[in-house]
Enzyme design. Structure first.
Site, mmCIF file in Angstrom:
data_model
loop_
_atom_site.group_PDB
_atom_site.id
_atom_site.type_symbol
_atom_site.label_atom_id
_atom_site.label_comp_id
_atom_site.label_asym_id
_atom_site.label_seq_id
_atom_site.Cartn_x
_atom_site.Cartn_y
_atom_site.Cartn_z
ATOM 1 N N GLY A 8 139.493 78.760 50.515
ATOM 2 C CA GLY A 8 139.279 80.142 50.122
ATOM 3 C C GLY A 8 139.115 80.299 48.628
ATOM 4 N N GLU A 61 148.446 78.099 49.607
ATOM 5 C CA GLU A 61 148.087 76.692 49.588
ATOM 6 C C GLU A 61 148.947 75.958 48.566
ATOM 7 O OE1 GLU A 61 143.421 76.960 51.000
ATOM 8 O OE2 GLU A 61 143.849 76.658 48.888
ATOM 9 N N HIS A 87 141.569 64.668 47.776
ATOM 10 C CA HIS A 87 142.165 65.590 48.747
ATOM 11 C C HIS A 87 143.068 64.781 49.671
ATOM 12 C CE1 HIS A 87 142.793 68.672 51.725
ATOM 13 N NE2 HIS A 87 142.240 69.539 50.896
ATOM 14 N N ARG A 139 148.194 68.718 45.029
ATOM 15 C CA ARG A 139 147.447 67.706 45.770
ATOM 16 C C ARG A 139 147.692 66.280 45.285
ATOM 17 N NH1 ARG A 139 141.716 70.988 46.378
ATOM 18 N NH2 ARG A 139 142.340 72.230 48.187
ATOM 19 N N HIS A 152 137.581 64.081 46.146
ATOM 20 C CA HIS A 152 137.334 65.491 46.466
ATOM 21 C C HIS A 152 136.738 66.277 45.302
ATOM 22 C CE1 HIS A 152 137.715 69.322 48.404
ATOM 23 N NE2 HIS A 152 138.686 69.746 47.619
ATOM 24 N N ARG A 209 143.488 70.139 39.572
ATOM 25 C CA ARG A 209 143.050 71.471 39.989
ATOM 26 C C ARG A 209 144.028 72.088 40.975
ATOM 27 N NH1 ARG A 209 139.615 73.692 44.322
ATOM 28 N NH2 ARG A 209 139.744 71.646 45.300
#
Length: 523
Positions: A56, A121, A231, A279, A338, A373
């Site tokens: 999203g 998330e 990822h 992540r 990713h 990120r």
């Protein structure tokens, strides 16, 4: 450089290279301001990384959230290398950017109260992620921007950014019409990522680091390329290579649990947020568990999530295509390349140090991401900075872009398969000096020299592949150089031989090309 015969030419006020969220947002904004815009896209209307974005858009929620909270979460994930002013500037622009996208026709999922639904998330302290189609946010963003009807030359790849004393003069490109030039005083690099440096990636086939190479060849600097986000959870299938389906961390946000082959939690005791840790933390935990157990994947247990097929239709389809039912089966997952956190150095408006050259989206290093990120900040950045570039490009209208020196460049290039294997073996989730040195040595041995255009006669596909191979080669060497110089572990850059962070390296490392066209640290 070798002069070339031109098969076609045209003019524009702004050339956009790339047809994803950042490129098309900039193109639309510039067009509304009266600029003549031409967008070049190597593939078709949906061959972009934007199309595959699942999670999203991270945007400050109207209640129980704040700009400062979003900034804090972003800076914390960035591990000391974010530009806080840039972070705040981009986060503040989020709500207006989403409103503009909604006005264009984008439809986001609604909750039972009729308001836009939000999820949480990894790394976020609250539920601020808006989404569309359950797990098809990128596809909806791409659809809305494509529907704007902007002029796009599909199947066209940029070979060179031509510059002169006043900056950008135009773009050398190759298409099905042959070798051509677009005369323009402003160029936006919106080419996406570099996932095709690796054997396994979430990125589409066109994510070949073109923008990084084009910027370096044009005299711009890149920074933070060593920070490549892996990822944690892509769908694992034995022998699967290339682009692999992403299993969004929104699945974990809704209650999915990471377990190993013995049924034990993968992240227990690793981080206070467990499976919703940033992540890099989750990827390292998975890589460590796989090494310890001698396995090549772990599992995501999503069986307790009610209405999984409705909430995650894209993921459900990918799983079922692999013979997996998320309602009854564990989903096999593994980390994969990713998102690049660094890239072409720009300000928050996309300007580089080369007048008239801009960069936005994944290819750019605005200072938003730092060393890692934060989830779903990517579409946010593409929307906000893309719109700003579209407005900023008007500052070049006083310059007459005319590419008078139309020639190809001699560049180093190596076989793509060799590059991908070296990067996968030696510059993946965990790195060390011996592996990086080995990769640099073998890259040097594998390199041959080619021209950036007309390298394979009239075959457009072969010409584009040759351009991509040269871009991958240069970017691989640049990333390896930066990763070798960063003798610490920070964010999503992990050195097993330097497991701790070093305050002396709490800064970005810029890379430029030397007189021989080889990457060097700009210190």
């Amino acid at each position: 450089m070798t002069p070339v015969s031109i098969d076609w030419e045209t003019e524009a006020d702004l050339v956009v290279i790339g047809g994803g969220v950042a490129g098309l947002t900039a193109a639309r904004t510039a067009s509304l301001r009266g600029l003549r815009v031409l967008t070049l896209s190597k593939g078709g209307a949906t061959d972009t990384s934007t199309q595959y974005a699942q999670g999203g858009i991270a945007v400050v929620a109207p209640e129980g959230d704040s700009v400062e909270s979003h900034v804090h979460d972003t800076v914390e994930a960035g591990a000391g290398l974010c530009d806080v002013d840039a972070v705040r500037s981009i986060v503040e622009g989020g709500q207006a950017a989403v409103a503009a996208l909604t006005d264009l026709g984008a439809v986001f999922d609604l909750g039972r109260d009729g308001q836009i639904s939000r999820t949480r998330e990894g790394g976020h302290s609250t539920r601020r992620i808006i989404h569309a189609g359950g797990d098809a946010t990128g596809a909806e963003v791409q659809r809305a921007l494509n529907a704007a009807g902007l002029p796009v030359l599909f199947g066209a790849a940029a070979c060179e950014i031509r510059t002169g004393p006043a900056g950008v003069q135009g773009v050398l490109a190759v298409s099905d019409k042959g070798f051509g030039v677009v005369h323009a005083p402003a160029v936006l690099l919106a080419t996406g990522g570099l996932g095709q440096l690796y054997a396994l990636s979430t990125n589409p086939p066109g994510a070949t680091a073109d923008g990084v190479a084009l910027a370096l060849w044009a005299g711009a600097a890149v920074a933070d390329l060593e920070f490549l986000q892996f990822h944690p959870t892509v769908l694992y299938t034995p022998g699967g290579l290339g682009r692999r389906p992403l299993i969004s961390e929104a699945v974990r946000g809704e209650g999915g649990i990471l377990v190993d082959s013995e049924g034990d939690s993968v992240t227990a005791g690793v981080h206070p947020r467990g499976d919703l840790a940033p992540r890099d933390v989750v990827s390292r935990a998975i890589a460590a568990r796989m090494r310890a157990l001698g396995t090549d994947h772990v599992y995501l247990d999503a069986r307790a999530i009610d209405g999984f097929p409705q909430r995650f239709p894209t993921i459900t389809a990918s799983c079922r295509a692999a013979g997996i039912d998320p309602g009854t089966d564990l989903i096999p997952v593994a980390p994969a390349a990713h998102y690049q956190c660094g890239g072409v150095v720009t300000d928050p408006h996309g300007r580089t140090a080369v007048p008239g050259l801009y960069a936005a989206g994944e290819v750019a290093r605005t200072g938003l991401h730092g060393a890692n990120r934060l989830a779903s900040n990517s579409l946010l950045e593409g929307l906000v900075v893309g719109e700003r570039v579209g407005a900023a490009a008007a500052e070049r209208l006083g310059e007459r872009g005319r590419a008078t020196d139309v020639s190809t460049r001699i560049v180093d290039s190596a076989d793509r398969g060799v590059v991908q294997q070296l990067m996968t073996d030696h510059a993946s989730v965990v790195r060390d000096r011996a592996g990086l040195d080995e990769a640099l040595k073998r890259m040097k041995d594998a390199v041959t020299q080619r021209e950036t255009g007309h390298v394979a006669g009239p075959d457009i596909a072969a010409n584009i592949k040759a351009i991509e191979d040269a871009a991958l080669t240069l970017t691989a060497r640049t990333l390896l150089l930066a990763a070798s110089a960063r003798t610490e572990s920070r964010g999503c850059h992990t050195r097993s031989d330097h497991p701790e962070s070093d305050d002396r390296l709490r800064h970005s490392m810029s890379v430029v090309l030397d007189e021989d066209g080889r990457p060097r640290l700009d210190q």
